[in-house]
Design a protein around this motif. Sequence first.
Motif, short mmCIF file in Angstrom:
data_model
loop_
_atom_site.label_atom_id
_atom_site.label_comp_id
_atom_site.label_asym_id
_atom_site.label_seq_id
_atom_site.Cartn_x
_atom_site.Cartn_y
_atom_site.Cartn_z
N ARG A 314 8.66 54.51 -13.74
CA ARG A 314 9.96 55.19 -13.75
C ARG A 314 10.02 56.16 -14.93
O ARG A 314 10.81 56.02 -15.86
N ALA A 319 6.93 61.02 -12.00
CA ALA A 319 7.72 61.53 -10.88
C ALA A 319 7.34 62.96 -10.52
O ALA A 319 7.58 63.41 -9.39
N THR A 323 5.71 61.29 -5.09
CA THR A 323 6.98 61.52 -4.38
C THR A 323 7.71 60.23 -4.02
O THR A 323 8.90 60.27 -3.74
N TRP A 326 11.08 59.17 -5.61
CA TRP A 326 12.31 59.88 -5.29
C TRP A 326 12.96 59.36 -4.01
O TRP A 326 14.09 59.76 -3.68
N GLU A 331 14.72 53.96 -5.34
CA GLU A 331 15.89 53.89 -6.21
C GLU A 331 16.54 52.51 -6.14
O GLU A 331 16.95 51.95 -7.17
#
Length: 619
Positions: A314, A319, A323, A326, A331
């Motif tokens: 994280r 990031a 991909t 995201w 999340e």
Amino acid sequence: MAEDNEIDQLLEKTNLEYMLEFETQIFLDVIHKDGLVICAKGLNLDLVILNVLKVYCDPGNLVIVMNANENEEKYFVEKLNNENVYVTTYDSHTTEREDNYLSGGVHFVTTRILVLDMLKKRIPIEKVTGIIVLRAHKLLESCQEAFVLRLYRQNNKTGFIKAFSNSAQSFTVGFGHVERIMRTVFVKELYIWPRFHSLVIESLKKHQPKVSEFHIPITDKMRKIQTFLLELMNLTVKELKKNNKSVELQEISVENCLTKKFHKIFQLQMDAVWHQLSSKSQQLIADLKTLRHLMITLFYADSVSFYSLLSGYRTMEYAKTSTWVWLEPAEMLFSFVNSLLFCGDKEFNAEICPKWKCLLDLVKTEIPNDIKKSKSKEHKILILCSDSRTCHQLKEILVNGPHKYLFRRALIKKVNFKSVNKKYESYDMPRIEEEPSTSKKAKLDETTDKKEDEEDDLQNSYLLTMTQTFVESNDESLNDSEVQFEPFSQMENMNLTQICESVAQTQPTILIQTFKGGDNYISLQKTLQDLKPNFVIMYNTNITAVRELEMYEAHRQQDIPLQVFFLLHNETVEEQSYLTSLRREKEAFEHLIETKSKMVRSRGSRWQIGTSASYCRES
């Protein structure tokens, strides 16, 4: 008739009585006619190969063994116990090697030395009795083995070649892989021995271990995290296939990504087209490997290690290239993972792995009660796990307890928290120094390891002894506080047999070991023979280890069966991976059987079915 008499004379040097029926059949097949033997994993051919070597271990023969590793060489040399056995290394002088070859016997030689000595005419190739090839499935990976066999067959038309392998899946890769291997080895017979072969089933059914399965449900938090990871893997696989519609990607699926052989399967599938893939596709493949590693860590490590690993992804730097971080499931995963370690306002209360409680109950209550009822004086417990990290984890849990282990991991991983739950306050923990900031950060004091991790100290096996002898206790059961474990400090300087002799017979012994064993063992089978355990705990599942336990019990042939305990997580990656491995091996053997039938039909008498052709399903 003369040939049969000669074979009968050779068989007098062997010990066929100790071998199981199917091992005896394999041995007789390869002695009578050269061929390629493909066995299921776990059905070790060590005893068969050992007896083949005994047949030809004589100054009048010159036999060369290829593709044997160092541990196998030590094992066979020890078992043969014969002056006509030689291990050729780069340290031996050329004249010494020449004299050894002329002395006959069995020679373990590396492929590079063989190529050099054959080209330099140091080996009398025309006088070589035969060559035994181990790990035959790897012959096409390197041209050196094939070159040695071609040189040998060009100069020697009568010597034998016997090849062995226990990796059926390796022969199903590519077109005509089996036929190519057989042409390389110069043999016409193919002997296939899956676990579901009727003779194998009959041999192993006569003496079976007593098996107890503990189906342990995972926690709701672990189940939810598993769901998030599977969703991420599914989305990544779909995106990869969407961007590469012209590339054959049937083997790339979420199910196969969870299997142990994923990297090998993936490499074989993608090597030919790797240069055609875009940078985005290559990154998606890297993301799949990352997600798989996270999934394995969730079930095979601990909550602190998983939290620390996931937190490392994280970051803005990661990031920018990946991909999956995201995506919506990611999340939700990042938000939910805190519940594994904390409750309330950053209070450290790490979730304990469900298997740990079951393991502690077994070694502190169930097994001690069984030992009290038995009349045996020796009590040895073998705990098998997947890797050295898990091996070290289980040692720490038994010696220090799960709460102390998790707290120490939190200190090592530098996990920030404000307070500690009461469960951890009852243990003798390192002190926590207050940082200038509002939160508290645990620091290692002088009593703890100042390394960031213990990975430098990881071993493949640990030996523990119980500090209190429960055999002399009059209580029906024991509390956790009454049974304690201490590491056996002298293990590094002693072999397993010496260790077992040095520990008192009334003192229970626990050996924690990986499936592959330590450096001193060529297989789990060697460990079982040296330790002679009364109880085996399968902390992780492994096809090879399960079958080696069956083989050990079938050879042991005792009235009191070996007790085996399986610790299984239901509806998890571990269970799915085990079932997928079984299915893939079964499909590989069915492919080999079909290929063999085609050989017989197309080439007639040039090909032989070999052994019994009757097969049935593995129970």
